[in-house]
Every structure is written in C-alpha cells, then in structure tokens.
Write a protein that holds these residues in place. Sequence first.
Motif: not given
Length: 242
Positions: A102, A92, A113
């Motif tokens: 997160r 991400f 991420y």
Amino acid sequence: MSTDLPELHRPDGSPLRILAVDDEQMLTDLLAMALRMEGWEVRTASSGLEALQVAREFEPDALVLDIMMPDLDGMAVLRRLRESGSLVPVLFLTAKDAVGDRVAGLTAGGDDYVTKPFSLEEVIARLRAIIRRTGHAMADEGQSILRVADLTLNEDSHEVMRDGTEIELTATEFELLRYLMRNERRVLSKAQILDRVWSYDFGGKSSVVELYISYLRKKIDAGRTPLLHTVRGVGYMIKAPQ
C-alpha cells in the motif's frame, strides 16, 4: 447518481472524466456502470499500454488503476504518466493487502488505494475525495486563500505561490500543504496527518508522511527561509519566520 452528496463536475459544467483500468473485463464493466451513475464520463482499458494511450486521448480527471496487469503494471503506468508531466490523481486497485504494498503505491505517486475485493461505494467515495483535492471538480465555496509569510495557497484554483513564484504540487502534496496551512503554528502528528490527508492509517507505517513532507520541503523551502518544521517526537508544523 448519489443523492446524498453534491454532484461533482468540471468547472465548465461538463462531466468529470474517469479512466478505469483493469484486465478483468467484468470488473471494468462494473466500475464503468457505477461511475456513470455518478454522472461521469468513463473510458476503460485492459492493459498498461492501452491505459497510457487512452489517457493521452481522453485527458481524464482521475484514474482507477489496477496494479497487476499485463505488459505494464500499474506502477509503471504511473511512472510514465508522471514523467510525461501528468499530475492526474490515481486510485490504485490491488489484490495485495500487505502494508508495504500500500505504501509503495502511494510513495510512487498514487493518491489512494482500495484492496480487492472492494465495494463500488468505497471506490466512488475515495475517487470523490481525491478529485476534490485536485481542483478538477467545481468548488461550491467562495474563493479562499491561505497565507503563511510569502506562501499563498488558493483553495479554489489550487494555485500555490511563494514569493511570486508558482509552485506545482500533486493532489496529495496540495492537500497536505493545505492541512498544514489551515493549522499554522500548530504541531500535527503523523497520525493526524494520515487520518486527514489519506483517511486511514498504516498500522504504524508512517513513512509515507515523512516522504511527502520531504517532497513539500524541496518544492516550498528549497533555497528559501524554511517554513516547514519538524518537532522531534511530536510531528510537523508550518509557521512564518520570526
């Protein structure tokens, strides 16, 4: 292409396929350039719906997926991919820096991420890590099979079996199980698991570990003699029944 790290490619020798999704054209152009320098094949998309279409046609080995996009956001794209049976790993991209955001991305089924602004080197490093966890990249090591009781994990083919039944795991579930099996009968703390499986901590927000342990229990232990155990106040371990 990185010169200090081994080249990653598909088992058949063809380039890895990466789909980069962001509504900022300049950003996707930069990502595509950096990814191609790794020797990978790259496609881009600028919206959630376009990402789903390209993913179906391109069959990528990993997605770099922005959370905030027009039409469908990254979370919705990931949900649709998972509902369709796709286990493609997802990195991400997010402009949000709150811990809760997160964790939300990871608990939705994402594998990692990076927070904007980020370095291209960080994106490449995190992609390499999650791709190696999936088994899409060709392994340099010889076949290695881990066993705990009637549970087996093949580190090369990424096949997991229990009592002769194949168990399908996501990339992150596989990495978590591998870490536990490599440390059979050893209690691993949440901090150790976060550092090994996700390569960073959540500032005390360790609920993601509990969530993924619960995912594994449903797939590994459901209806069977439990192999995964919680040691209250300490962590988790895997061991064969006595």
